[in-house]
Every structure is written in C-alpha cells, then in structure tokens.
Design an enzyme around this catalytic site. Sequence first.
Site, PDB file in Angstrom:
ATOM      1  N   ASP A  52       0.824  -1.207   0.000  1.00 14.24           N
ATOM      2  CA  ASP A  52       0.000   0.000   0.000  1.00 14.24           C
ATOM      3  C   ASP A  52       0.860   1.260   0.000  1.00 14.24           C
ATOM      4  O   ASP A  52       1.819   1.372   0.776  1.00 14.24           O
ATOM      5  CB  ASP A  52      -0.895   0.007   1.236  1.00 14.24           C
ATOM      6  CG  ASP A  52      -1.735  -1.266   1.368  1.00 14.24           C
ATOM      7  OD1 ASP A  52      -1.254  -2.342   0.972  1.00 14.24           O
ATOM      8  OD2 ASP A  52      -2.853  -1.175   1.884  1.00 14.24           O
ATOM      9  N   HIS A  54      -0.783   4.710  -0.562  1.00 10.41           N
ATOM     10  CA  HIS A  54      -1.627   5.768  -0.008  1.00 10.41           C
ATOM     11  C   HIS A  54      -1.120   7.186  -0.287  1.00 10.41           C
ATOM     12  O   HIS A  54      -0.898   7.982   0.625  1.00 10.41           O
ATOM     13  CB  HIS A  54      -1.812   5.562   1.496  1.00 10.41           C
ATOM     14  CG  HIS A  54      -2.822   4.488   1.826  1.00 10.41           C
ATOM     15  ND1 HIS A  54      -4.143   4.567   1.429  1.00 10.41           N
ATOM     16  CD2 HIS A  54      -2.698   3.315   2.500  1.00 10.41           C
ATOM     17  CE1 HIS A  54      -4.799   3.495   1.852  1.00 10.41           C
ATOM     18  NE2 HIS A  54      -3.938   2.703   2.485  1.00 10.41           N
ATOM     19  N   ASP A  90      -4.445   0.148  -2.943  1.00 11.92           N
ATOM     20  CA  ASP A  90      -4.464   1.249  -1.974  1.00 11.92           C
ATOM     21  C   ASP A  90      -3.402   2.300  -2.306  1.00 11.92           C
ATOM     22  O   ASP A  90      -2.623   2.725  -1.452  1.00 11.92           O
ATOM     23  CB  ASP A  90      -4.309   0.739  -0.543  1.00 11.92           C
ATOM     24  CG  ASP A  90      -5.639   0.261   0.037  1.00 11.92           C
ATOM     25  OD1 ASP A  90      -6.615   0.118  -0.720  1.00 11.92           O
ATOM     26  OD2 ASP A  90      -5.701   0.032   1.262  1.00 11.92           O
ATOM     27  N   ASN A 125      -9.224  -1.918  -1.538  1.00 14.96           N
ATOM     28  CA  ASN A 125     -10.508  -1.408  -1.056  1.00 14.96           C
ATOM     29  C   ASN A 125     -10.625   0.106  -1.213  1.00 14.96           C
ATOM     30  O   ASN A 125     -11.729   0.626  -1.425  1.00 14.96           O
ATOM     31  CB  ASN A 125     -10.733  -1.808   0.400  1.00 14.96           C
ATOM     32  CG  ASN A 125      -9.694  -1.256   1.354  1.00 14.96           C
ATOM     33  OD1 ASN A 125      -8.502  -1.500   1.189  1.00 14.96           O
ATOM     34  ND2 ASN A 125     -10.123  -0.510   2.355  1.00 14.96           N
ATOM     35  N   HIS A 126      -9.512   0.833  -1.168  1.00 12.84           N
ATOM     36  CA  HIS A 126      -9.612   2.284  -1.317  1.00 12.84           C
ATOM     37  C   HIS A 126      -9.852   2.685  -2.766  1.00 12.84           C
ATOM     38  O   HIS A 126     -10.438   3.752  -3.015  1.00 12.84           O
ATOM     39  CB  HIS A 126      -8.373   2.966  -0.730  1.00 12.84           C
ATOM     40  CG  HIS A 126      -8.410   3.029   0.762  1.00 12.84           C
ATOM     41  ND1 HIS A 126      -8.901   4.109   1.461  1.00 12.84           N
ATOM     42  CD2 HIS A 126      -8.048   2.116   1.699  1.00 12.84           C
ATOM     43  CE1 HIS A 126      -8.833   3.872   2.753  1.00 12.84           C
ATOM     44  NE2 HIS A 126      -8.317   2.662   2.925  1.00 12.84           N
ATOM     45  N   HIS A 230      -5.357  -7.819  -2.732  1.00 10.49           N
ATOM     46  CA  HIS A 230      -5.176  -6.801  -1.700  1.00 10.49           C
ATOM     47  C   HIS A 230      -5.480  -7.328  -0.299  1.00 10.49           C
ATOM     48  O   HIS A 230      -4.672  -7.177   0.613  1.00 10.49           O
ATOM     49  CB  HIS A 230      -6.064  -5.593  -1.996  1.00 10.49           C
ATOM     50  CG  HIS A 230      -5.909  -4.482  -1.007  1.00 10.49           C
ATOM     51  ND1 HIS A 230      -4.751  -3.733  -0.921  1.00 10.49           N
ATOM     52  CD2 HIS A 230      -6.749  -3.995  -0.047  1.00 10.49           C
ATOM     53  CE1 HIS A 230      -4.887  -2.834   0.056  1.00 10.49           C
ATOM     54  NE2 HIS A 230      -6.076  -2.980   0.593  1.00 10.49           N
TER      55      HIS A 230
END
Length: 377
Positions: A52, A54, A90, A125-126, A230
């Site tokens: 991830d 972000h 993500d 999921n993001h 993920h």
Amino acid sequence: MANLSPGSFFLQTNGNSNPAVASAGSLKPIVVSGNPPTFVSAPGRKIIAVGDLHGDLRKARSALHMAGVLSFDDQNLWTGGETVLIQLGDILDRGEDEIAILSLLRSLDIQAKMKGGAVFQVNGNHETMNVEGDFRYVDSGGFDECTDFLEYMSDSDDDWEETFSGWFDVSERWKEARSMSSSYWGPWNLVKRQKGVIARSILFRPGGPLACELARNPVVLKVNDWVFCHGGLLPHHVAYGIERMNKEVSHWMRGLSENDSSPKIPFKATRGYDSVVWNRLYSRDMPDLQDYQINQINSILEETLQAIGAKAMVVGHTPQITGVNCKYNCGIWCIDVGMSSGVLNSRPEVLEISGNGARAIRSKRDRYSELQAVEYT
C-alpha cells in the site's frame, strides 16, 4: 498461440491476441490472459511486490528505487529490465499525490514492456471506495490534485495515454503554482473543498476517466504459481471464478451494464468483511490468535492455494508493525508496512520473488538489507 520473439509481451484478451513487440531479451515472452489481466506466465522473471502506497509519492519512489526498477535521477526511467513489478492496491487516499503515483506506474509499465518486463496493479478497497463515491479518507491535497488534473486534462491536446502517463512529470509544478497563487485558499476552505469533491467525483465515478483507468486492473492476479490480491482470497472466491470477479469489477468501474440500470457493485470482490479487497483473515497478528484459530486459518489457506494452483499468496491491506513477513508456513506474505506518511510513515520494504525463493528487503542508509528469506520446494 502466436510465435513471438524473446522479450516480447503477449496480451490475450477475451480470446483475442494483441502482441506488443518489445526489445529482445534473454527470456521467453510474458503471456497475459484475461481482460483485465488474471493469469500471467512470466518464465524466469524476478517478481517484485510493493504494498500500500496511499498517496505518498516520496515513499513510493523509495520503494521502487529499492526494488531496482526506477532510476535514481529525475528521468523516471525503468531500470528493472525483464522484472515483473506488482503493486497491491491502496494507492488512493491519505496522501496528496495519488494520481501522480498512478501516472508513474503507467509510464513504467510502458517502458517495462519495451524491455521484456511488465508492471501490474491490483485494486484495493480504497480504489473501490473511491469509485463508489466514498471520499472519507481523501486528504485535502488529494482533492487539490483532482482539481489540477481535471484542468490539466482539459488543457491537453494529447490523447489519454500521453496525458495520463505524462501527469507525473508535471504534477509537482502544478502543485507549486497552486500554492504560490494569490488566490490560494488554504487547505480547509469550503469552496475549494467543494471544487475538489466535484473534480474527484467526475474523475472516479463509474465510467469516469480514472475509474476506467482502475478498471484495467484486476482484484486477483496469478503470476506463475503465486497469487496476488489486496485483502485475501478464500475458497468461495475461487469457486466463483477469479476471472469472473475481475471482469465484474472492471465492468462496474467502466459504468457498463447489461441493461439500462446502473451497474451493480460486485459484492464478492468489493463488499463485506470477507470480500477480496476487505478480507483480513490471513494478515491478523498471530499472537492474538488461539491455536485452533491458527489451524483453521491454515486449513482455509491450504484449500485456497490448492484450488487455484498456487504455492503462496501475497496480500496488503493490513499494516504490519514488524514489516514484511510470512505466515502459515510462508503460504502467506503480508507486505503492507504502512509506509505512507498518512498511515505509519514507516520505512519502505518490498518482497522479491526469484526462482524458488522469496525474500523481504528494505533500504538502510542506501544499502539493501535482507529481512527474511524462504526457499520453496
């Protein structure tokens, strides 16, 4: 199957072949099946998996440097040769350079294919949350970047591929120009925030430019005898069909539907605690589990791997305080280390899979340090 020269990239989509010729290499060509990609044969390739990100471009670049796939200068060149790079989702939320990271990965993929390598992304999921319009975790700078990128798109005379892959090179200048503008409103101005929300909605809604970009990516990817997702793959996901799930998510993100109604959100892949992008069964801290729970989870994992024909699974989603690690007889590798400044701001680490072995590596004062290495029979 067509005969291709070594180092070429062969893409098979819905039964149709679409070869993209690459420069000559020493290995057999990569063969990709499914649209979006689901099964990949990459003979002899080293595989690098990155967790991830972000929205933290600095940490993303550090991880890619460490992986040996990104040049250390400002040219943003692919240096991985025939390596296969996989990013586990993500990229969105909690940071201000989300689109820049997506753009960088696209640029590297274009370059990698010319060298006999490839770059794949797996949606997390993001990504699915943003396509749903759930912007709870969007950083104020993330809204600003959407506003800038939408304007950049409108001003660009290039096609989408050039516009999108070129954003990385100009995004920092747009950010600086915005901060120096006499009309700059600051991070929490409500009018500016509303403008950013509208821009993000346009870009990420089903059928929007960035939603369609994400639709190119699977939620489950099998490369050789490793599977990447993920959150985590379960037996009922495999029974449902991973290519089926990938297609359903892609169609939803593209805003496509078999009838006049809005496309339905694919539940098995994107909704619920045991969906592919949300599942945390395998990545929980083992000291928190009872022996019988560990045995149950190990049994589920073994059933899943056997059903899909894989030796191990690589997941992100749940930050690992101890860094990249493997669990359940190394049937699971957990590679989300929370490297983004919006999460744990930890030191980047990556997973390297080569031959019959896998190892976790990190950078320490510009020198690479091996954390854990495992041989598979």
